[in-house]
Scaffold this motif. Structure first.
Motif, PDB file in Angstrom:
ATOM      1  N   ALA A   1       1.330  34.350  81.758  1.00 24.80           N
ATOM      2  CA  ALA A   1       1.768  33.711  80.511  1.00 24.80           C
ATOM      3  C   ALA A   1       3.067  32.938  80.703  1.00 24.80           C
ATOM      4  O   ALA A   1       3.231  31.832  80.183  1.00 24.80           O
ATOM      5  CB  ALA A   1       1.938  34.774  79.416  1.00 24.80           C
TER       6      ALA A   1
ATOM      7  N   LYS B   1       2.384  32.228  72.973  1.00 27.40           N
ATOM      8  CA  LYS B   1       1.833  33.191  72.009  1.00 27.40           C
ATOM      9  C   LYS B   1       1.558  34.531  72.705  1.00 27.40           C
ATOM     10  O   LYS B   1       1.933  35.601  72.218  1.00 27.40           O
ATOM     11  CB  LYS B   1       0.547  32.643  71.382  1.00 27.40           C
ATOM     12  N   THR B   2       0.895  34.458  73.872  1.00 28.71           N
ATOM     13  CA  THR B   2       0.603  35.681  74.638  1.00 28.71           C
ATOM     14  C   THR B   2       1.892  36.330  75.121  1.00 28.71           C
ATOM     15  O   THR B   2       2.056  37.553  75.055  1.00 28.71           O
ATOM     16  CB  THR B   2      -0.309  35.355  75.841  1.00 28.71           C
TER      17      THR B   2
ATOM     18  N   SER C   1       2.311  29.692  82.834  1.00 26.36           N
ATOM     19  CA  SER C   1       1.456  28.683  82.209  1.00 26.36           C
ATOM     20  C   SER C   1       2.039  28.145  80.904  1.00 26.36           C
ATOM     21  O   SER C   1       1.594  27.122  80.388  1.00 26.36           O
ATOM     22  CB  SER C   1       0.077  29.283  81.923  1.00 26.36           C
TER      23      SER C   1
ATOM     24  N   ASP D   1       2.039  29.977  78.063  1.00 24.72           N
ATOM     25  CA  ASP D   1       1.279  30.546  76.942  1.00 24.72           C
ATOM     26  C   ASP D   1       2.236  31.410  76.121  1.00 24.72           C
ATOM     27  O   ASP D   1       2.304  32.627  76.279  1.00 24.72           O
ATOM     28  CB  ASP D   1       0.106  31.371  77.485  1.00 24.72           C
TER      29      ASP D   1
ATOM     30  N   GLU E   1      10.423  29.240  77.429  1.00 27.79           N
ATOM     31  CA  GLU E   1       9.806  27.948  77.116  1.00 27.79           C
ATOM     32  C   GLU E   1      10.317  26.868  78.076  1.00 27.79           C
ATOM     33  O   GLU E   1       9.549  26.074  78.620  1.00 27.79           O
ATOM     34  CB  GLU E   1      10.121  27.557  75.665  1.00 27.79           C
TER      35      GLU E   1
END
Length: 284
Positions: free
Chosen positions: A177, A184-185, A180, A182, A222
Motif C-alpha cells: 500500500a 485508503k488501504t 503503490s 493506495d 502520500e
C-alpha cells in the motif's frame, strides 16, 4: 601461536552467538558488538584457560565489562547524532526473547549499570550473585539497579503479542500500500496516534524528528508514494526486525532500508525506518 589460537577458538566459538546477544543488547550496534567480541577473544587467548572452571561465565563477564566501557563513549556519540537514533536492525530475532525494538529504545534511557543488571537478570536469567560478580557491585545493589530499570521500561514491554505470520502479512500489506500509493488501504492499517521514526544518521534523507498523528503520517506517506512510484522500491524480504514484523527494501539510491512495525489491536502504532547505511552493512 597458531595452536594457542585454535585452542582458544575451540572453546570460544560455540559461545559466540550467546555472547553476541549480550553485546548487541547492551550496545544496540552490530559493529560495536563484533568489536567487543573480538577484544574478548584476544583476552581469552591471553588468559590461563586451565584455571577457568566456567568459560561461559568468564566470557560473559568479560563481554559485559567491555560493553560498560563502550557505553560511556557511545553516550557521548549519541548526543551529537543527527536525527532520531535507532538500534541497528537485526533480522529474524527469536520471538520468545521479548526484546523488541521499543524495549531496546527504552534501554537507552537507563544508566549502563541499570542496563546490564536488567539484561543479565531479567532477560538472560542470571541470579543476582552472578550479576554482582559480572558488574562489580554487591547483590543488593544489583537488585536495586534491576528494579529501577524495570520501572523505567515497564511501558515499553509489548502489551499485545502479535502472531508472527499475521504480523508479517500485515507488514507485506503495508509495503504494497505504501509503495503503490493506495492511501485508503494504508489508512485502514494505521492507529490514530501512529508515529514514524526514521534514522538516516545525517547520511541519507530522513525526518529530523518523529512524525506523529494519523494525518501527519498519511501526508508523509502520500509524498513518499509519489517518490516510490517514480524511483522504485524493491522488497528484498519480509520477517522479524528486532522482534517486530517488518521488511528490508532496496531503494532507488542502491542502498538497503529496513522498516519495522509496532502493532497493537491489529493497528500499526509506530513505524521504525533505518536508512543510515552504516547500520545496514551487516545485512548485505
Amino acid at each position: 601461536m597458531v595452536d594457542a589460537r585454535s585452542d582458544a577458538a575451540a572453546s570460544f566459538d560455540p559461545l559466540r552467538p550467546k555472547l553476541m546477544r549480550v553485546a548487541y543488547r547492551m550496545l544496540g550496534s552490530v559493529a560495536d558488538a563484533e568489536d567487543v567480541l573480538q577484544e574478548a577473544f584476544i583476552r581469552w587467548m591471553g588468559a590461563d584457560r586451565s584455571e577457568v572452571r566456567e568459560p561461559e561465565a568468564f566470557l560473559r563477564r568479560t563481554v559485559t565489562r567491555l560493553c560498560l566501557d563502550q557505553l560511556k563513549s557511545a553516550r557521548r556519540q549519541r548526543e551529537t547524532y543527527i536525527g532520531p537514533w535507532l538500534p541497528d536492525p537485526v533480522v529474524e530475532e527469536e520471538e520468545e526473547e521479548d526484546i523488541t525494538l521499543p524495549l531496546m529504545l527504552a534501554l537507552e534511557r537507563l544508566s549502563p549499570l541499570e542496563r546490564a543488571a536488567f539484561l543479565l537478570h531479567d532477560v538472560f536469567g542470571l541470579g543476582f550473585e552472578e550479576v554482582a560478580a559480572t558488574i562489580g557491585r554487591d547483590p543488593a545493589a544489583c537488585r536495586q539497579l534491576a528494579a529501577r530499570a524495570r520501572t523505567h521500561i515497564r511501558e515499553a514491554r509489548p502489551r499485545f503479542q502479535v502472531d508472527k505470520q499475521h504480523g508479517i502479512a500485515l507488514a507485506e500489506a503495508f509495503f504494497a500500500a505504501s509503495r503503490s500509493g493506495d492511501m485508503k488501504t494504508l489508512g485502514a492499517m494505521l492507529a490514530t496516534d501512529v508515529s514514524v521514526h526514521a534514522d538516516g544518521g545525517g547520511k541519507r534523507s530522513a525526518a529530523m524528528g518523529p512524525v506523529t498523528g494519523f494525518e501527519a503520517v498519511m501526508k508523509l506517506h502520500e509524498s513518499l508514494a509519489a517518490l516510490f512510484r517514480k524511483n522504485g522500491s524493491t522488497l528484498v524480504r519480509a520477517g522479524l526486525i528486532n522482534g517486530l514484523p517488518g521488511f528490508i527494501t532496496l531503494e532507488a539510491d542502491g542502498e538497503l532500508q529496513t522498516t519495522a512495525l509496532e502493532i497493537e489491536d491489529g493497528k500499526i502504532t509506530a513505524i521504525y525506518v533505518v536508512r543510515n547505511p552504516d547500520k545496514l552493512r551487516h545485512l548485505h
